[in-house]
Design a protein around this motif. Structure first.
Motif, mmCIF file in Angstrom:
data_model
loop_
_atom_site.group_PDB
_atom_site.id
_atom_site.type_symbol
_atom_site.label_atom_id
_atom_site.label_comp_id
_atom_site.label_asym_id
_atom_site.label_seq_id
_atom_site.Cartn_x
_atom_site.Cartn_y
_atom_site.Cartn_z
ATOM 1 N N ARG B 198 -8.753 -147.025 10.319
ATOM 2 C CA ARG B 198 -8.741 -145.874 9.426
ATOM 3 C C ARG B 198 -10.129 -145.635 8.820
ATOM 4 N NH1 ARG B 198 -7.244 -146.321 4.107
ATOM 5 N NH2 ARG B 198 -6.424 -144.458 3.106
ATOM 6 N N ALA B 199 -10.899 -146.732 8.673
ATOM 7 C CA ALA B 199 -12.246 -146.631 8.078
ATOM 8 C C ALA B 199 -13.323 -146.546 9.158
ATOM 9 C CB ALA B 199 -12.501 -147.847 7.183
ATOM 10 N N ARG B 200 -12.910 -146.317 10.405
ATOM 11 C CA ARG B 200 -13.891 -146.318 11.501
ATOM 12 C C ARG B 200 -14.967 -145.269 11.232
ATOM 13 N NH1 ARG B 200 -9.553 -143.510 12.454
ATOM 14 N NH2 ARG B 200 -9.498 -141.671 13.800
ATOM 15 N N GLY B 201 -16.191 -145.649 11.526
ATOM 16 C CA GLY B 201 -17.319 -144.744 11.270
ATOM 17 C C GLY B 201 -17.974 -145.001 9.924
ATOM 18 N N MET B 202 -17.240 -145.572 8.986
ATOM 19 C CA MET B 202 -17.851 -145.888 7.693
ATOM 20 C C MET B 202 -18.737 -147.122 7.851
ATOM 21 S SD MET B 202 -14.660 -145.243 5.082
ATOM 22 C CE MET B 202 -15.669 -145.276 3.600
ATOM 23 N N LYS B 203 -19.779 -147.177 7.018
ATOM 24 C CA LYS B 203 -20.717 -148.288 7.171
ATOM 25 C C LYS B 203 -20.216 -149.562 6.498
ATOM 26 C CE LYS B 203 -24.768 -145.509 7.896
ATOM 27 N NZ LYS B 203 -25.842 -144.734 7.245
ATOM 28 N N LEU B 204 -20.408 -150.663 7.189
ATOM 29 C CA LEU B 204 -20.018 -151.951 6.633
ATOM 30 C C LEU B 204 -20.981 -152.326 5.495
ATOM 31 C CD1 LEU B 204 -17.600 -153.456 7.856
ATOM 32 C CD2 LEU B 204 -19.181 -155.111 8.774
ATOM 33 N N GLU B 205 -20.440 -152.876 4.410
ATOM 34 C CA GLU B 205 -21.261 -153.240 3.236
ATOM 35 C C GLU B 205 -21.257 -154.735 2.979
ATOM 36 O OE1 GLU B 205 -20.305 -150.403 -0.233
ATOM 37 O OE2 GLU B 205 -18.422 -150.634 0.869
ATOM 38 N N THR B 206 -20.661 -155.485 3.855
ATOM 39 C CA THR B 206 -20.460 -156.933 3.648
ATOM 40 C C THR B 206 -21.747 -157.670 3.303
ATOM 41 O OG1 THR B 206 -18.666 -156.824 5.238
ATOM 42 C CG2 THR B 206 -19.534 -159.018 4.750
ATOM 43 N N PRO B 207 -21.774 -158.554 2.349
ATOM 44 C CA PRO B 207 -20.681 -158.844 1.422
ATOM 45 C C PRO B 207 -20.773 -157.942 0.195
ATOM 46 C CG PRO B 207 -22.451 -160.447 1.145
ATOM 47 C CD PRO B 207 -22.938 -159.448 2.156
ATOM 48 N N ALA B 208 -19.710 -157.197 -0.045
ATOM 49 C CA ALA B 208 -19.721 -156.240 -1.144
ATOM 50 C C ALA B 208 -19.335 -156.923 -2.461
ATOM 51 C CB ALA B 208 -18.760 -155.091 -0.853
ATOM 52 N N VAL B 209 -19.577 -156.221 -3.550
ATOM 53 C CA VAL B 209 -19.217 -156.722 -4.883
ATOM 54 C C VAL B 209 -18.352 -155.663 -5.560
ATOM 55 C CG1 VAL B 209 -20.090 -157.473 -7.122
ATOM 56 C CG2 VAL B 209 -21.398 -157.975 -5.050
ATOM 57 N N ARG B 210 -17.230 -156.085 -6.111
ATOM 58 C CA ARG B 210 -16.322 -155.157 -6.802
ATOM 59 C C ARG B 210 -15.851 -155.803 -8.111
ATOM 60 N NH1 ARG B 210 -18.065 -152.567 -3.277
ATOM 61 N NH2 ARG B 210 -17.043 -151.206 -1.772
#
Lengths: 110, 211
Positions: B198-210
């Protein structure tokens, strides 16, 4: 529902409690001491003038009767649910008396 | 915080992962680095099929351990496994999520989608009711996101640590008072697969912070 009259003070405590009533996760209302209220569902201010006690009660017991796609849980339902966690199985979200308390409180929000 | 490696707390795990990557282990006495060069783009393609089974990146790492290194599988959600998947994931940072569609994988995708749309728990809510229908609104003061898993494993301030997408999914399931799927279960991997698709095409941000 329980035969006993609802107590508005107890009802207010249930509505404001994020583990019991859960109401403020989605609704906002006249609770100045409660931060971080929800913006998903209608404001509870004035609900006592908009709806009768019977209408409020029915909306808590099973809001899907009015709107099958509603996100509001049915607070007195234990059947037709999937994958309920063991600690909540066969239990309604609120007891009959708790619902009466909440109804009595919400009816005061004119 | 997320984009500055000097302040992103998840970088502690990435550094651990880098060390583990180069360390020989198991009866085969092999390190990941002995076989693999760079892992750029790999994390953007998981979950993926492996011998007709759908596996996520953590499970794929464990397959390499048991089959190639002849070492015991790492426990899911363990610090070592999160460190390795953060180290691998970071090498795809900025790359678009690239989940391939195939006839073979379609049943898994359909099953994940069905789980996303299924009401569950005492509160009788589906993922889609909040994360599609109400995204952007506030649940108890917190904005509801669109459920795009672009940054896992992720550092959550609430956890004070790094965690996988499955850990995050467990949080939501517990929130609706449902019995969470077990870590590594097919149901969870299918849901992960659907979310990544569903998120295909979005850029990976790993490792993200939330928060």
């Amino acid at each position: 529902m329980s035969g006993a009259k609802g107590d508005p003070a107890r009802g207010r405590a249930i509505v404001a409690n994020r583990q019991a009533g859960l109401c403020l996760l989605c609704h906002s209302g006249p609770f100045p001491e409660e931060r971080f209220q929800g913006s998903i569902a209608p404001d509870l201010n004035g609900i006592g003038s908009r709806l009768s006690e019977g209408q409020i009660r029915l909306r808590i017991v099973d809001p899907g009767r009015f709107n099958p796609s509603t996100i509001m849980p049915a607070y007195f339902r234990t059947e037709g649910l999937a994958r309920v966690a063991p600690s909540f199985k066969e239990k309604p979200i609120l007891s009959a008396q708790q619902i009466e308390d909440v109804v009595a409180f919400l009816a005061t929000l004119k | 915080m997320q984009n500055d490696d000097a302040t992103n707390p998840a970088m502690l795990w990435v550094l651990d992962g880098e060390a583990l990557w180069g360390r020989r282990t198991g009866a085969a006495d092999k390190a990941c680095a002995d076989c693999h060069q760079g892992m750029q783009g790999v994390a953007a393609r998981y979950p993926a099929l492996h011998s007709e089974k759908l596996v996520n990146l953590d499970q794929r790492i464990n397959l390499c351990r048991t089959e190639q290194q002849k070492a015991p599988a790492l426990q899911l959600e363990s610090r070592e496994l999160l460190a390795l998947s953060a180290y691998i994931g970071r090498q795809s940072r900025g790359l678009p999520i690239d989940i391939a569609e195939s006839e073979q994988a379609k049943p898994f995708l359909d099953s994940g989608r069905a789980a996303f749309n299924r009401r569950q728990g005492q509160l009788n809510l589906s993922c889609t009711q909040c994360h599609v229908g109400l995204a952007g609104n506030k649940l108890a003061g917190n904005p509801i996101p669109q459920a795009h898993p672009t940054g896992y494993p992720i550092y959550r301030l609430e956890w004070q640590g790094l965690g996988s997408l499955q850990r995050r999914l467990r949080n939501c399931m517990i929130g609706v008072r449902a019995e969470p799927y077990a870590y590594g279960s097919p149901e969870f991997v299918e849901l992960e697969y659907y979310l990544m698709w569903r998120a295909r095409g979005m850029k990976l941000e790993t490792p993200a912070v939330r928060p």
